[in-house]
Design an enzyme around this catalytic site. Structure first.
Site, PDB file in Angstrom:
ATOM      1  N   ASN A 121      44.659  49.799  36.146  1.00 60.37           N
ATOM      2  CA  ASN A 121      44.121  49.661  37.508  1.00 60.37           C
ATOM      3  C   ASN A 121      44.652  48.349  38.079  1.00 60.37           C
ATOM      4  O   ASN A 121      44.182  47.277  37.713  1.00 60.37           O
ATOM      5  CB  ASN A 121      42.591  49.660  37.447  1.00 60.37           C
ATOM      6  CG  ASN A 121      41.954  49.380  38.791  1.00 60.37           C
ATOM      7  OD1 ASN A 121      42.617  49.395  39.821  1.00 60.37           O
ATOM      8  ND2 ASN A 121      40.649  49.134  38.785  1.00 60.37           N
ATOM      9  N   LYS A 129      44.394  47.250  40.993  1.00 59.06           N
ATOM     10  CA  LYS A 129      43.518  46.705  42.047  1.00 59.06           C
ATOM     11  C   LYS A 129      44.341  46.265  43.262  1.00 59.06           C
ATOM     12  O   LYS A 129      45.377  46.857  43.540  1.00 59.06           O
ATOM     13  CB  LYS A 129      42.656  45.559  41.494  1.00 59.06           C
ATOM     14  CG  LYS A 129      41.959  45.950  40.196  1.00 59.06           C
ATOM     15  CD  LYS A 129      40.874  44.996  39.819  1.00 59.06           C
ATOM     16  CE  LYS A 129      40.351  45.352  38.438  1.00 59.06           C
ATOM     17  NZ  LYS A 129      39.141  44.612  38.104  1.00 59.06           N
ATOM     18  N   HIS A 172      34.391  53.015  40.760  1.00 61.50           N
ATOM     19  CA  HIS A 172      34.620  51.724  40.092  1.00 61.50           C
ATOM     20  C   HIS A 172      33.517  50.752  40.510  1.00 61.50           C
ATOM     21  O   HIS A 172      33.036  50.799  41.645  1.00 61.50           O
ATOM     22  CB  HIS A 172      35.986  51.176  40.492  1.00 61.50           C
ATOM     23  CG  HIS A 172      36.410  50.003  39.664  1.00 61.50           C
ATOM     24  ND1 HIS A 172      35.939  48.726  39.904  1.00 61.50           N
ATOM     25  CD2 HIS A 172      37.218  49.921  38.589  1.00 61.50           C
ATOM     26  CE1 HIS A 172      36.465  47.909  39.006  1.00 61.50           C
ATOM     27  NE2 HIS A 172      37.248  48.603  38.190  1.00 61.50           N
ATOM     28  N   GLU A 197      33.608  47.831  41.409  1.00 62.05           N
ATOM     29  CA  GLU A 197      33.944  47.040  42.602  1.00 62.05           C
ATOM     30  C   GLU A 197      33.729  47.856  43.879  1.00 62.05           C
ATOM     31  O   GLU A 197      33.635  47.288  44.967  1.00 62.05           O
ATOM     32  CB  GLU A 197      35.388  46.513  42.482  1.00 62.05           C
ATOM     33  CG  GLU A 197      35.451  45.404  41.441  1.00 62.05           C
ATOM     34  CD  GLU A 197      36.792  45.222  40.764  1.00 62.05           C
ATOM     35  OE1 GLU A 197      37.802  45.754  41.253  1.00 62.05           O
ATOM     36  OE2 GLU A 197      36.819  44.554  39.707  1.00 62.05           O
ATOM     37  N   GLU A 235      32.505  51.299  31.923  1.00 63.41           N
ATOM     38  CA  GLU A 235      32.916  49.933  32.228  1.00 63.41           C
ATOM     39  C   GLU A 235      31.684  49.079  32.534  1.00 63.41           C
ATOM     40  O   GLU A 235      31.174  49.087  33.668  1.00 63.41           O
ATOM     41  CB  GLU A 235      33.832  49.918  33.460  1.00 63.41           C
ATOM     42  CG  GLU A 235      35.118  50.703  33.288  1.00 63.41           C
ATOM     43  CD  GLU A 235      36.204  50.171  34.205  1.00 63.41           C
ATOM     44  OE1 GLU A 235      37.228  49.749  33.680  1.00 63.41           O
ATOM     45  OE2 GLU A 235      36.003  50.149  35.425  1.00 63.41           O
ATOM     46  N   GLY A 247      36.859  41.866  34.142  1.00 64.05           N
ATOM     47  CA  GLY A 247      37.522  40.655  34.627  1.00 64.05           C
ATOM     48  C   GLY A 247      36.910  39.363  34.140  1.00 64.05           C
ATOM     49  O   GLY A 247      37.220  38.295  34.670  1.00 64.05           O
ATOM     50  N   SER A 293      37.859  43.993  30.287  1.00 59.70           N
ATOM     51  CA  SER A 293      38.520  42.934  29.516  1.00 59.70           C
ATOM     52  C   SER A 293      39.250  43.444  28.275  1.00 59.70           C
ATOM     53  O   SER A 293      39.296  42.747  27.246  1.00 59.70           O
ATOM     54  CB  SER A 293      37.518  41.831  29.158  1.00 59.70           C
ATOM     55  OG  SER A 293      37.021  41.230  30.351  1.00 59.70           O
TER      56      SER A 293
HETATM   57  C1  PEP Z   1      38.793  47.345  35.704  1.00 57.13           C
HETATM   58  O1  PEP Z   1      38.833  46.772  36.785  1.00 57.13           O
HETATM   59  O2  PEP Z   1      38.665  48.575  35.664  1.00 57.13           O
HETATM   60  C2  PEP Z   1      38.885  46.531  34.507  1.00 57.13           C
HETATM   61  C3  PEP Z   1      38.573  47.068  33.378  1.00 57.13           C
HETATM   62  O3  PEP Z   1      39.302  45.234  34.692  1.00 57.13           O
HETATM   63  P1  PEP Z   1      39.627  44.166  33.514  1.00 57.13           P
HETATM   64  O4  PEP Z   1      40.439  44.889  32.474  1.00 57.13           O
HETATM   65  O5  PEP Z   1      40.401  43.106  34.190  1.00 57.13           O
HETATM   66  O6  PEP Z   1      38.331  43.722  32.973  1.00 57.13           O
END
Ligand code: PEP
Length: 243
Positions: free
Chosen positions: A11, A13, A97, A99, A167, A173, A205
């Site tokens: 992703n 973003k 997601h 976000e 997630e 992040g 992460s």
């Molecule tokens: C994500 O945004 O779906 C995600 C898992 O981000 P990160 O790997 O940076 O934690």
């Protein structure tokens, strides 16, 4: 039960101008080669979908969108429909997601409508769920994720057109991850609430240092990767951890 082929999805973003996206896509394609240990997907920003699709052509790496509107077309300034993503070469779209849920106030019903739109357009919906830190600390993580699943999955879900991404909001992040036991327990709980053979990704992460341990857990069928997917070598290393 049919085999669940692992999926590692990046992703990107809101990152990358044309030249960056094409360079990253080319670097991903060159590093992963033709024989992938798992299914691979990148989800660039909408402005880069076409160019990244061209850069990935022939690599076997798939293309996905990061979000879609529930409607096929209409007066929705700034939005993109699932049909538009399909038309631009996508096979998948991420919906729900954190976000979007937390940053844009999207409800389970909104996510459900978007997943249905993805299916209407012929896309696989990657439906994200996950608890906040406060919800985990209150011992409500499974309850919260179960409610999100119940509200976010349209009728007619099947393994062919659904991927669930667990997630934890607090792990995205941040460099923080749940314990392996907590990931395994949540994936087992999710498994009992979705159609048989549906893949469940872990996201939050994931990096080259922790991918092998996470991907070895029962009921973890791959990863949704944010930050580490912006570095082709890290994305390759995570994909390799599927072996
Ligand atoms: C994500 O945004 O779906 C995600 C898992 O981000 P990160 O790997 O940076 O934690």
């Amino acid at each position: 039960m049919p085999e669940r082929k692992r999926l590692v999805a990046g992703n990107w973003k809101m990152n990358g101008l044309q030249a960056d996206g094409v360079a990253l896509a080319r670097a991903v394609a060159a590093r992963v080669g033709e024989r992938h240990a798992c299914e691979l997907l990148v989800c660039p920003p909408a402005t880069l979908v076409t160019a990244v699709g061209a850069a990935l052509a022939g690599s076997g790496v798939g293309l996905g969108g990061q979000d879609c509107h529930a409607a096929a077309s209409g007066a929705f300034t700034g939005s993109i429909s699932a049909e538009m993503l399909k038309d631009a070469g996508c096979s998948h779209v991420i919906v729900g997601h954190s976000e979007r849920r937390h940053g844009h106030g999207e409800s389970d019903a909104d996510v459900c409508a978007k997943a249905a739109a993805a299916w209407r357009a012929g896309l696989v919906a990657i439906v994200c769920v996950g608890e906040t830190r406060a919800e985990r600390e209150a011992g409500q993580a499974v309850e919260v994720v179960s409610a999100q699943l119940a509200g976010s999955l349209p009728d007619g879900a099947s393994a062919a057109r659904l991927v669930v991404a667990y997630e934890p909001v607090w792990a995205i992040g941040t460099g923080l991850t749940p314990t392996s036991a907590d990931i395994a327990a949540m994936h087992a709980a999710i498994r009992g609430r979705i159609p048989p053979a549906t893949r469940i990704l872990y996201g939050g992460s994931v990096n080259p240092g922790n991918a092998a341990e996470i991907l070895a857990l029962a009921e973890v069928d791959g990863a949704l990767v944010g930050g580490a997917s912006l570095k082709a070598e890290d994305f390759r290393a995570i994909a390799e951890a599927c072996r």
